[in-house]
Write an enzyme that holds these catalytic residues in place. Sequence first.
Site, PDB file in Angstrom:
ATOM      1  N   HIS A 180       0.834  -1.209   0.000  1.00 19.60           N
ATOM      2  CA  HIS A 180       0.000   0.000   0.000  1.00 19.60           C
ATOM      3  C   HIS A 180       0.867   1.258   0.000  1.00 19.60           C
ATOM      4  CE1 HIS A 180      -3.687   2.305   1.053  1.00 19.60           C
ATOM      5  NE2 HIS A 180      -2.817   3.098   1.675  1.00 19.60           N
ATOM      6  N   GLU A 181       1.808   1.311   0.908  1.00 15.13           N
ATOM      7  CA  GLU A 181       2.652   2.509   1.002  1.00 15.13           C
ATOM      8  C   GLU A 181       3.583   2.633  -0.200  1.00 15.13           C
ATOM      9  OE1 GLU A 181       1.883   4.702   3.046  1.00 15.13           O
ATOM     10  OE2 GLU A 181       0.553   3.465   4.270  1.00 15.13           O
ATOM     11  N   HIS A 218       1.785   4.630  -2.862  1.00 15.08           N
ATOM     12  CA  HIS A 218       1.900   6.076  -2.637  1.00 15.08           C
ATOM     13  C   HIS A 218       3.299   6.573  -2.997  1.00 15.08           C
ATOM     14  CE1 HIS A 218      -1.973   6.344  -0.767  1.00 15.08           C
ATOM     15  NE2 HIS A 218      -1.653   5.660   0.311  1.00 15.08           N
TER      16      HIS A 218
END
Length: 452
Positions: A21-22, A25
């Site tokens: 997920h990170e 980003h």
Amino acid sequence: MEFIHTVAVFLFVLLILVSIHEWGHFIIARKCGVRVLRFSVGFGKPFWRFYDKYGTEFAVAPIPLGGYVKMLDETDENVAPADKNKTFESRKTWQQIAILAAGPIANFILAVLLFWWLAMQEATLPSPVIGEVEPNTPAAYAGLEEGQHIIAIDGVVTPGRSDVYERLTHRLGESGSIIVTVKYPDSSDLTYDMEVVIRDWMKGSEAPDPLAGIGVKFYRPHIPALIDSVLEGSAAEDAGFLAGDEVIKVDELEVDGWQSWSEYVRQRPNQPLAVSVKRNGRVKELTLTPSLVEVKGFGKVGQAGVGVKAVSWPENMLVTRKLGITAALDKAVEDTWSNSVMVLVSIKKLLLGQISIKNLSGPIGIAKVAGDSARAGLQYYLHFMAVLSVYLGVFNLLPIPILDGGRIVFCLAEGIKGSPLSERVKMAGLQLGLMFMGVLMIMAFYNDILRL
């Protein structure tokens, strides 16, 4: 050891999902020219870190319930004038939205890859054939019968039993009709649409079983109460049981199969039971006192300490599935989409009171499922990881200010307004988001503790 195993497999899956997920980003922020200060897995003071050539700190922190990517923020007093064009706020609206959406999208991509791999593995599973229809239930009133093969629910094909459960789950808490399409095993062409009428179906039920909710049990082969093995030092060994014994009576009640026999024993720990067994053509009377044991998911139950003789499934009751690369990818995308829709539908029904709030699970409940799936095998564990990745992606896109979805709403509002929102508005939104998430977590933890 079991507790350590559960915690370990849960933390591992959390580490993977948060990192992916990170990373979403992080990589899009870099592509859009935003300077990333820190990439952290976990919260708190880092216990491990290193810096790359761009000056980004990669860290692992001790509180493993999430992570974050810290980008250069123009509100920071220490931002050098030369770095003003590298802040998140300096990017165009579409770039800001892309950066925020990249985390959930990365979770969806991971889910597709996992579902894809799973779809390409050969699996032989029981077909969704009805074994029993309870009288005076929605299924009985609809005319469903033993032996029918469920091939679709509401027009959606259900090749496996899990597909039937999934489609029925979509209808929890609703009123109306569920269209169950069935056929008979001896008829390859004729199908029948059966209308199962529901009204506030299982509304408010805790841990609802949708199949039992309409009054149906899947077919299972009859398992005779034939003992295949006796555990050394068990209650059965003390009672004189031998491999090959067939249980015919317990407390003068006829035993029609292994399920009724084992259920009778489970319900009577530490109680002497008069058991009649057939051994070498002769009936022998034994006295069994089941041991009291703790079984996860069932609590304290009686245990005899005997093994069952395995039986084979009829060939026409099994389906073997292995898809090619393209078909498996299509199914992976479909599975990711259907799980995403299920999350959104479940949230809507929770808000409307159609599903009990008691079905919420927090980290403890999720950890338990992680441990159980890992013990069941690699494919079950990867399937759990894929589903959880979908849940994480969808949840983060919800328009709650503290989440990615809420920040996307802020970006859209600023793009339409043509100027930044006031700090007062942003702070009020964040406080509401924190309050909502706090209440949600308290309820989830409360449910987990009650289940324990």
